[in-house]
Design a protein around this motif. Structure first.
Motif, PDB file in Angstrom:
ATOM      1  N   ALA A  93      58.920  33.379  55.351  1.00 57.74           N
ATOM      2  CA  ALA A  93      58.368  32.503  54.307  1.00 57.74           C
ATOM      3  C   ALA A  93      59.458  32.097  53.320  1.00 57.74           C
ATOM      4  CB  ALA A  93      57.222  33.203  53.586  1.00 57.74           C
ATOM      5  N   LEU A  94      60.288  33.042  52.927  1.00 60.31           N
ATOM      6  CA  LEU A  94      61.372  32.750  51.979  1.00 60.31           C
ATOM      7  C   LEU A  94      62.423  31.829  52.590  1.00 60.31           C
ATOM      8  CD1 LEU A  94      61.696  36.324  50.472  1.00 60.31           C
ATOM      9  CD2 LEU A  94      60.759  34.310  49.312  1.00 60.31           C
ATOM     10  N   GLU A  95      62.625  31.948  53.888  1.00 58.68           N
ATOM     11  CA  GLU A  95      63.568  31.062  54.584  1.00 58.68           C
ATOM     12  C   GLU A  95      63.006  29.638  54.653  1.00 58.68           C
ATOM     13  OE1 GLU A  95      64.885  30.466  59.191  1.00 58.68           O
ATOM     14  OE2 GLU A  95      64.867  32.526  58.442  1.00 58.68           O
ATOM     15  N   TYR A 104      59.624  35.594  44.271  1.00 61.89           N
ATOM     16  CA  TYR A 104      59.454  36.764  45.128  1.00 61.89           C
ATOM     17  C   TYR A 104      60.737  37.107  45.867  1.00 61.89           C
ATOM     18  CZ  TYR A 104      54.570  35.196  44.685  1.00 61.89           C
ATOM     19  OH  TYR A 104      53.355  34.783  44.210  1.00 61.89           O
ATOM     20  N   SER A 105      60.720  38.314  46.436  1.00 67.00           N
ATOM     21  CA  SER A 105      61.736  38.727  47.397  1.00 67.00           C
ATOM     22  C   SER A 105      61.002  39.359  48.575  1.00 67.00           C
ATOM     23  CB  SER A 105      62.701  39.738  46.767  1.00 67.00           C
ATOM     24  OG  SER A 105      62.062  40.996  46.628  1.00 67.00           O
ATOM     25  N   ALA A 106      61.726  39.614  49.650  1.00 68.33           N
ATOM     26  CA  ALA A 106      61.100  40.226  50.829  1.00 68.33           C
ATOM     27  C   ALA A 106      60.615  41.638  50.537  1.00 68.33           C
ATOM     28  CB  ALA A 106      62.075  40.227  52.005  1.00 68.33           C
ATOM     29  N   ASP A 107      61.174  42.270  49.499  1.00 70.40           N
ATOM     30  CA  ASP A 107      60.769  43.630  49.128  1.00 70.40           C
ATOM     31  C   ASP A 107      59.734  43.658  48.005  1.00 70.40           C
ATOM     32  OD1 ASP A 107      62.519  44.905  50.959  1.00 70.40           O
ATOM     33  OD2 ASP A 107      64.176  44.468  49.602  1.00 70.40           O
ATOM     34  N   ASP A 108      59.323  42.504  47.569  1.00 71.65           N
ATOM     35  CA  ASP A 108      58.407  42.389  46.434  1.00 71.65           C
ATOM     36  C   ASP A 108      56.992  42.819  46.836  1.00 71.65           C
ATOM     37  OD1 ASP A 108      56.852  41.552  44.247  1.00 71.65           O
ATOM     38  OD2 ASP A 108      58.151  39.840  43.890  1.00 71.65           O
TER      39      ASP A 108
END
Length: 135
Positions: A93-95, A104-108
């Motif tokens: 999603a972030l990509e 957000y981050s992937a660790d969020d």
């Protein structure tokens, strides 16, 4: 990716503000959304688990999305929200949508993604050219 998923994904991307309806108690609630992606043949959307929309979907997972284009065509997408917020899906999603990195981050732990289960989409137009597809 199925042709049905591809068609819905294209329509939502071409009309990037779409509205999701949920239920809170016995009252409808509608708000704009703008993120959609395909992953492993499923349509995914995202939200924050501190928002009311997340709480509403967890309590009553059925929702409907609606949007229209400039030519007077619209879709109604309904289904059941199934949350799947793995690191892999968050990274994708972030990509796809780098603007999400400002939130957000992937660790969020706040960042939640859900896909449509038992989906049905109706394509409509002012000319009456309507059709319904299962997702």
């Amino acid at each position: 990716m199925s042709s049905e998923i591809k068609e819905v994904l294209e329509f939502l991307k071409e009309n990037p503000t779409f509205y999701i309806a949920t239920v809170e108690g016995d009252k409808p609630r509608v708000r704009p959304f703008g993120f959609v992606m395909e992953h492993e043949g499923k349509l995914y959307f995202c939200t924050n688990n501190q928002k009311n929309v997340y709480k509403q979907l967890k309590e009553k997972p059925y929702f409907e999305i609606c949007t229209a284009d400039k030519e007077g065509r619209w879709i109604r997408l309904r289904g059941k929200a199934v949350f799947n917020s793995t690191r892999e899906i968050k990274e994708k999603a972030l990509e796809i949508a780098p603007y999400l990195k400002t939130m957000y981050s992937a660790d969020d732990n706040l960042f939640e993604l859900f896909y449509v289960e038992d989906g049905e989409v109706t394509f409509c137009s002012m000319t009456g050219d309507n059709r319904t597809l299962k997702l």
